[in-house]
Design a protein around this motif. Structure first.
Motif, PDB file in Angstrom:
ATOM      1  N   MET A  20       0.810  -1.224   0.000  1.00  0.00           N
ATOM      2  CA  MET A  20       0.000   0.000   0.000  1.00  0.00           C
ATOM      3  C   MET A  20       0.840   1.269   0.000  1.00  0.00           C
ATOM      4  SD  MET A  20      -3.236  -0.904   2.488  1.00  0.00           S
ATOM      5  CE  MET A  20      -2.233  -1.275   3.931  1.00  0.00           C
ATOM      6  N   TRP A  21       2.100   1.173   0.390  1.00  0.00           N
ATOM      7  CA  TRP A  21       2.951   2.361   0.487  1.00  0.00           C
ATOM      8  C   TRP A  21       3.659   2.695  -0.830  1.00  0.00           C
ATOM      9  CZ3 TRP A  21       1.457  -0.241   4.720  1.00  0.00           C
ATOM     10  CH2 TRP A  21       1.256   0.464   5.902  1.00  0.00           C
ATOM     11  N   ASN A  22       3.689   1.806  -1.779  1.00  0.00           N
ATOM     12  CA  ASN A  22       4.527   2.013  -2.963  1.00  0.00           C
ATOM     13  C   ASN A  22       3.984   3.069  -3.926  1.00  0.00           C
ATOM     14  OD1 ASN A  22       6.849   0.183  -2.612  1.00  0.00           O
ATOM     15  ND2 ASN A  22       5.272  -1.395  -2.519  1.00  0.00           N
ATOM     16  N   GLU A  23       2.709   3.055  -4.215  1.00  0.00           N
ATOM     17  CA  GLU A  23       2.156   4.077  -5.110  1.00  0.00           C
ATOM     18  C   GLU A  23       2.178   5.471  -4.482  1.00  0.00           C
ATOM     19  OE1 GLU A  23      -1.338   3.412  -7.329  1.00  0.00           O
ATOM     20  OE2 GLU A  23      -0.775   1.384  -7.929  1.00  0.00           O
ATOM     21  N   PRO A  24       1.756   5.629  -3.210  1.00  0.00           N
ATOM     22  CA  PRO A  24       1.887   6.964  -2.596  1.00  0.00           C
ATOM     23  C   PRO A  24       3.326   7.480  -2.600  1.00  0.00           C
ATOM     24  CG  PRO A  24       0.445   5.591  -1.286  1.00  0.00           C
ATOM     25  CD  PRO A  24       1.044   4.698  -2.331  1.00  0.00           C
ATOM     26  N   TYR A  25       4.276   6.578  -2.399  1.00  0.00           N
ATOM     27  CA  TYR A  25       5.675   7.001  -2.414  1.00  0.00           C
ATOM     28  C   TYR A  25       6.067   7.558  -3.768  1.00  0.00           C
ATOM     29  CZ  TYR A  25      10.779   6.602  -2.414  1.00  0.00           C
ATOM     30  OH  TYR A  25      12.121   6.860  -2.533  1.00  0.00           O
ATOM     31  N   ALA A  26       5.666   6.883  -4.846  1.00  0.00           N
ATOM     32  CA  ALA A  26       5.991   7.388  -6.181  1.00  0.00           C
ATOM     33  C   ALA A  26       5.373   8.771  -6.407  1.00  0.00           C
ATOM     34  CB  ALA A  26       5.498   6.403  -7.241  1.00  0.00           C
ATOM     35  N   ARG A  27       4.157   8.972  -5.941  1.00  0.00           N
ATOM     36  CA  ARG A  27       3.519  10.291  -6.072  1.00  0.00           C
ATOM     37  C   ARG A  27       4.281  11.345  -5.284  1.00  0.00           C
ATOM     38  NH1 ARG A  27      -1.373   7.358  -4.931  1.00  0.00           N
ATOM     39  NH2 ARG A  27      -1.473   8.370  -2.879  1.00  0.00           N
ATOM     40  N   CYS A  28       4.685  10.992  -4.079  1.00  0.00           N
ATOM     41  CA  CYS A  28       5.381  11.961  -3.228  1.00  0.00           C
ATOM     42  C   CYS A  28       6.767  12.300  -3.769  1.00  0.00           C
ATOM     43  CB  CYS A  28       5.469  11.436  -1.796  1.00  0.00           C
ATOM     44  SG  CYS A  28       3.874  11.316  -0.954  1.00  0.00           S
ATOM     45  N   VAL A  29       7.437  11.316  -4.380  1.00  0.00           N
ATOM     46  CA  VAL A  29       8.729  11.587  -5.017  1.00  0.00           C
ATOM     47  C   VAL A  29       8.532  12.574  -6.167  1.00  0.00           C
ATOM     48  CG1 VAL A  29      10.551  10.575  -6.445  1.00  0.00           C
ATOM     49  CG2 VAL A  29       9.818   9.427  -4.346  1.00  0.00           C
ATOM     50  N   ALA A  30       7.485  12.374  -6.942  1.00  0.00           N
ATOM     51  CA  ALA A  30       7.223  13.273  -8.068  1.00  0.00           C
ATOM     52  C   ALA A  30       6.987  14.703  -7.610  1.00  0.00           C
ATOM     53  CB  ALA A  30       6.023  12.770  -8.864  1.00  0.00           C
ATOM     54  N   LYS A  31       6.423  14.853  -6.417  1.00  0.00           N
ATOM     55  CA  LYS A  31       6.142  16.189  -5.879  1.00  0.00           C
ATOM     56  C   LYS A  31       7.250  16.687  -4.957  1.00  0.00           C
ATOM     57  CE  LYS A  31       1.118  15.950  -6.188  1.00  0.00           C
ATOM     58  NZ  LYS A  31      -0.174  16.189  -5.496  1.00  0.00           N
ATOM     59  N   ASN A  32       8.284  15.856  -4.759  1.00  0.00           N
ATOM     60  CA  ASN A  32       9.371  16.198  -3.849  1.00  0.00           C
ATOM     61  C   ASN A  32       8.832  16.578  -2.476  1.00  0.00           C
ATOM     62  OD1 ASN A  32      12.086  16.483  -3.156  1.00  0.00           O
ATOM     63  ND2 ASN A  32      12.105  18.669  -3.657  1.00  0.00           N
ATOM     64  N   ASP A  33       7.845  15.824  -2.014  1.00  0.00           N
ATOM     65  CA  ASP A  33       7.170  16.103  -0.747  1.00  0.00           C
ATOM     66  C   ASP A  33       7.853  15.291   0.356  1.00  0.00           C
ATOM     67  OD1 ASP A  33       5.469  16.403   1.415  1.00  0.00           O
ATOM     68  OD2 ASP A  33       3.629  16.273   0.203  1.00  0.00           O
ATOM     69  N   THR A  34       8.903  15.864   0.911  1.00  0.00           N
ATOM     70  CA  THR A  34       9.684  15.129   1.907  1.00  0.00           C
ATOM     71  C   THR A  34       8.917  14.946   3.217  1.00  0.00           C
ATOM     72  OG1 THR A  34      10.720  17.210   2.583  1.00  0.00           O
ATOM     73  CG2 THR A  34      11.886  15.880   0.941  1.00  0.00           C
ATOM     74  N   THR A  35       8.032  15.878   3.536  1.00  0.00           N
ATOM     75  CA  THR A  35       7.234  15.733   4.761  1.00  0.00           C
ATOM     76  C   THR A  35       6.326  14.510   4.672  1.00  0.00           C
ATOM     77  OG1 THR A  35       7.264  18.119   5.159  1.00  0.00           O
ATOM     78  CG2 THR A  35       5.531  16.847   6.248  1.00  0.00           C
TER      79      THR A  35
END
Length: 303
Positions: free
Chosen positions: A173-188
């Protein structure tokens, strides 16, 4: 003053009890090789595989099994070297069917054909190794007694053993959100993903142990379901530390499934028995321990 021989006997009994008590053991297993879930910007399937392999080698883990869907090579040809790297590292491959087909929503004939379609991939990358291990896609073993029995007979005839699952915290469940967050550079948000991932693993391990102790009074060796996703690769060193800090050691799938709990998984020709702890609890009419609740909706992040 105590009799020296009595003290020696007590010391011996204490040592014997401690060393003979079943240890907490986990066999790591990995699904969806060579390509699972979204691929974050700047990463490749090969790099994800290298991260997983390096973390396990650094932790001196015993050889693990990865379960293959051949369709991933068809969809992402560049992912294929990941399978060779996996084998070169001394790890093993097993069958996850060609297309990750769900047995519960398919006919036994179609599902069995899909499993056989995957065998040439395993023969190519895992020749001369024991690749006749099956991980059911979606952990779906058949939605009717007849379908389960038919499939188990097929597996027994073809020499397969079942890689049962007795520990899983939904790491996928964490893999797709992680890819989205990397794309947005959302380190928080990535930090939130990290903390919630480790929390989920920890509370799930406690949940599985509570079921095992309710059933048997001790820990069985657990078979952990994981996926070869980018976030899993990022988190694996911390995850391994978490399990070790909780007192677990790591064993092979074969060693874990030598436990009597897995007898019908090792030999599908035997009468069908529960091969997960929840089903075993229900079959015994015991109350299910409180199931952990997620502290974070990971799917809401980085939308």
């Amino acid at each position: 003053m105590k009799n020296p021989s009595t003290a020696l006997l007590l010391t011996f009994l204490f040592f014997t009890i401690c060393t003979s008590a079943p240890a907490q053991q986990i066999a790591f297993t990995w699904d969806d090789l060579p390509a699972h879930s979204a691929l974050p910007q700047g990463e490749t399937r090969i790099e994800i595989g290298h991260k997983l392999i390096t973390a396990m080698k650094d932790a001196k883990m015993p050889p693990v099994y990865g379960f293959v869907n051949g369709i991933a090579i068809e969809r992402e040809p560049a992912s294929a070297p990941m399978l060779k790297d996996w084998r070169d590292a001394g790890f093993f491959l097993g069958n996850h069917t060609w297309s990750h087909m769900n047995l519960n929503t398919s006919s036994p004939a179609d599902w069995e054909a899909d499993l056989l379609k995957n065998e040439p991939v395993l023969q190519k990358y895992a020749a001369n190794t024991d690749w006749h291990w099956l991980r059911y896609p979606f952990l779906a073993e058949g939605n009717t007694p007849e379908k389960r029995a038919d499939t188990r007979k097929f597996l027994a005839t073809h020499g397969y053993r079942i890689a049962a699952v007795t520990m899983s915290f939904g790491d996928y469940m964490w893999n797709e959100p992680y890819a989205r967050c990397v794309a947005k550079n959302d380190t928080t948000s990535i930090a939130q993903l990290e903390s919630s991932y480790l929390e989920a693993a920890s509370t799930d391990a406690d949940f599985r142990r509570a079921m095992s102790k309710a059933l048997y009074g001790h820990d069985i060796p657990y078979v952990l379901l994981m996926h070869v996703g980018a976030f899993d690769a990022r988190m694996l060193p911390l995850l391994l530390k978490l399990y070790r800090d909780k007192g677990f050691t790591f064993v092979t799938l074969q060693d874990a499934e030598n436990d009597p709990f897995y007898a019908s998984a090792i030999d599908p020709s035997l009468p069908d028995q529960p091969d997960n702890l929840e089903s075993a609890i229900q079959a015994r009419g015991l109350p299910l321990p409180p199931r952990p609740k997620p502290s974070l909706d990971v799917n809401a992040l980085c939308r």
